[in-house]
Design a protein around this motif. Sequence first.
Motif, short mmCIF file in Angstrom:
data_model
loop_
_atom_site.label_atom_id
_atom_site.label_comp_id
_atom_site.label_asym_id
_atom_site.label_seq_id
_atom_site.Cartn_x
_atom_site.Cartn_y
_atom_site.Cartn_z
N GLU A 86 0.83 -1.20 0.00
CA GLU A 86 0.00 0.00 0.00
C GLU A 86 0.87 1.26 0.00
OE1 GLU A 86 -3.59 2.09 2.62
OE2 GLU A 86 -2.73 0.17 3.25
N LYS A 87 1.87 1.29 0.86
CA LYS A 87 2.74 2.45 0.95
C LYS A 87 3.54 2.66 -0.34
CE LYS A 87 3.72 4.78 4.12
NZ LYS A 87 3.31 6.15 4.55
N ALA A 88 3.98 1.55 -0.96
CA ALA A 88 4.79 1.63 -2.18
C ALA A 88 3.94 1.82 -3.43
CB ALA A 88 5.63 0.36 -2.32
N GLY A 89 2.63 1.65 -3.31
CA GLY A 89 1.76 1.81 -4.48
C GLY A 89 1.90 0.68 -5.47
N ILE A 90 2.09 -0.55 -4.97
CA ILE A 90 2.23 -1.71 -5.84
C ILE A 90 1.21 -2.77 -5.44
CG2 ILE A 90 4.70 -1.32 -6.22
CD1 ILE A 90 5.28 -3.51 -4.17
N THR A 114 11.03 -7.51 15.20
CA THR A 114 12.17 -7.76 14.33
C THR A 114 11.76 -8.62 13.13
OG1 THR A 114 14.52 -8.34 14.31
CG2 THR A 114 13.06 -9.84 15.49
N ASP A 115 10.77 -9.50 13.31
CA ASP A 115 10.25 -10.26 12.17
C ASP A 115 9.61 -9.32 11.15
OD1 ASP A 115 11.07 -12.59 13.40
OD2 ASP A 115 9.08 -13.14 14.14
N ALA A 116 8.82 -8.36 11.63
CA ALA A 116 8.16 -7.41 10.73
C ALA A 116 9.17 -6.53 10.02
CB ALA A 116 7.16 -6.55 11.52
N ALA A 117 10.16 -6.02 10.74
CA ALA A 117 11.17 -5.16 10.14
C ALA A 117 12.00 -5.93 9.10
CB ALA A 117 12.08 -4.58 11.22
N THR A 118 12.33 -7.17 9.42
CA THR A 118 13.09 -7.99 8.47
C THR A 118 12.27 -8.26 7.21
OG1 THR A 118 14.27 -9.03 10.31
CG2 THR A 118 14.33 -10.17 8.20
N THR A 119 10.97 -8.46 7.39
CA THR A 119 10.08 -8.64 6.23
C THR A 119 10.14 -7.43 5.31
OG1 THR A 119 8.57 -10.04 7.51
CG2 THR A 119 7.68 -9.01 5.52
N LEU A 120 10.11 -6.23 5.87
CA LEU A 120 10.17 -5.01 5.05
C LEU A 120 11.48 -4.94 4.28
CD1 LEU A 120 8.63 -2.39 7.52
CD2 LEU A 120 7.50 -3.55 5.61
N ASP A 133 13.64 6.94 3.53
CA ASP A 133 13.76 6.69 4.96
C ASP A 133 12.53 7.14 5.73
OD1 ASP A 133 16.22 5.62 4.53
OD2 ASP A 133 17.36 7.38 5.21
N GLU A 134 11.97 8.30 5.35
CA GLU A 134 10.81 8.83 6.07
C GLU A 134 9.60 7.93 5.90
OE1 GLU A 134 8.06 12.89 6.11
OE2 GLU A 134 10.11 12.96 5.33
N ASP A 135 9.34 7.49 4.68
CA ASP A 135 8.20 6.60 4.44
C ASP A 135 8.40 5.25 5.11
OD1 ASP A 135 6.79 8.46 3.00
OD2 ASP A 135 7.39 7.71 1.03
N GLN A 136 9.62 4.75 5.06
CA GLN A 136 9.91 3.46 5.68
C GLN A 136 9.69 3.52 7.20
OE1 GLN A 136 14.01 2.01 6.16
NE2 GLN A 136 13.46 0.25 4.89
N HIS A 137 10.16 4.61 7.82
CA HIS A 137 9.99 4.78 9.26
C HIS A 137 8.51 4.88 9.61
CE1 HIS A 137 9.94 6.83 13.18
NE2 HIS A 137 11.13 6.29 13.38
N GLY A 144 4.08 -1.18 14.78
CA GLY A 144 4.38 -1.33 16.19
C GLY A 144 5.47 -0.36 16.61
N ALA A 145 5.46 0.02 17.89
CA ALA A 145 6.40 1.03 18.38
C ALA A 145 7.85 0.60 18.28
CB ALA A 145 6.06 1.38 19.84
N ASP A 146 8.11 -0.72 18.34
CA ASP A 146 9.49 -1.21 18.30
C ASP A 146 9.95 -1.61 16.90
OD1 ASP A 146 10.02 -0.84 20.95
OD2 ASP A 146 9.71 -2.93 21.55
N VAL A 147 9.08 -1.53 15.91
CA VAL A 147 9.48 -1.95 14.56
C VAL A 147 10.51 -1.00 13.94
CG1 VAL A 147 8.68 -2.54 12.25
CG2 VAL A 147 7.31 -3.19 14.23
N PRO A 148 10.37 0.33 14.07
CA PRO A 148 11.37 1.21 13.45
C PRO A 148 12.81 0.93 13.88
CG PRO A 148 9.44 2.49 14.04
CD PRO A 148 9.24 1.12 14.63
N VAL A 149 13.02 0.70 15.17
CA VAL A 149 14.40 0.49 15.64
C VAL A 149 14.96 -0.82 15.08
CG1 VAL A 149 13.86 -0.76 17.78
CG2 VAL A 149 15.91 0.67 17.66
N CYS A 150 14.08 -1.77 14.75
CA CYS A 150 14.53 -3.06 14.22
C CYS A 150 14.85 -3.01 12.73
CB CYS A 150 13.47 -4.13 14.49
SG CYS A 150 13.18 -4.48 16.23
#
Length: 293
Positions: A86-90, A114-120, A133-137, A144-150
């Motif tokens: 959705e974010k990437a428009g694909i 960390t599973d979610a961040a690794t998936t991205l 970087d801004e869109d990814q963050h 989840g609150a801990d996904v960005p740091v992962c």
Amino acid sequence: MALASKSSSRVELARAKVNLALHITGRQPDGYHLLDSLVVFPQIGDRLAIEAADALELRIEGPFARDLTGPAEDNLILKAVRSFAEKAGIDVPQVRLTLTKRLPVASGIGGGSTDAATTLRLLEDLTGTYLDDEDQHALALTLGADVPVCLFPEPQIMRGIGGDLSPGPDLPTCGIVLVNPRVGVSTPEVFKAMERRENAPMDLMPEKFETLASLVAYLETCRNDLQDAAKSLCPEIGLVLSELEAEPRINLARMSGSGATCFGLCELRDTMEIERTLRVAHPDWWIASGPLS
């Protein structure tokens, strides 16, 4: 959608997120707590593989697969795939993800995040579609609150409610042993049990720790402000910490996050032998070891 390489497959270690220090410095009116934390990502984690397929599919295996309860559609990995598209428009990528769940669930070391961040990260490489970087963050934060740091599994300093991130120090070559007593602890209940929420932040941190001794000396000035509250709810945490502190080859022992996983820092050469010793004494505990970074 067409993938960058139909024949390609990728595998990555979804590293555990360990809070070497976790100071709770306040609480916002909306209830979110403010923190100041040094986070590291040791070479211990889940295994996540991705490959092109005929449809979106998630397979879960490994020692903690059965602990991931609830509908598969609610899994954070699948949410990450759909949110990325959705974010990437694909179109939603037709991929098969295989998660080997090696980290205990809800254990204070960010397994789901960390599973979610690794998936991205894997999706970007496989599809050839890269977010800025801004869109990814922003995307990670919706998961989840801990996904960005992962997203970047390297030493980082977390502040605010967790989204204010800055690079952490260079770490020395050393090892870490993670121990979980296989007893669940509720993060909301741990925060509720805290006696004090207005605590001092971490002391000024150097840009580099040359030795394990210098890292430990700094960490001894720090705390995990959730540790006492977690121990009051889960006495097994106290037992784990006592065992780690009694091991002469461990230089520092502390709880990570809201528990119940605890860690011990040691010389890299000692990690496997410490792990074996603890496994013999406590075969019912989850124990893993490896390089700190």
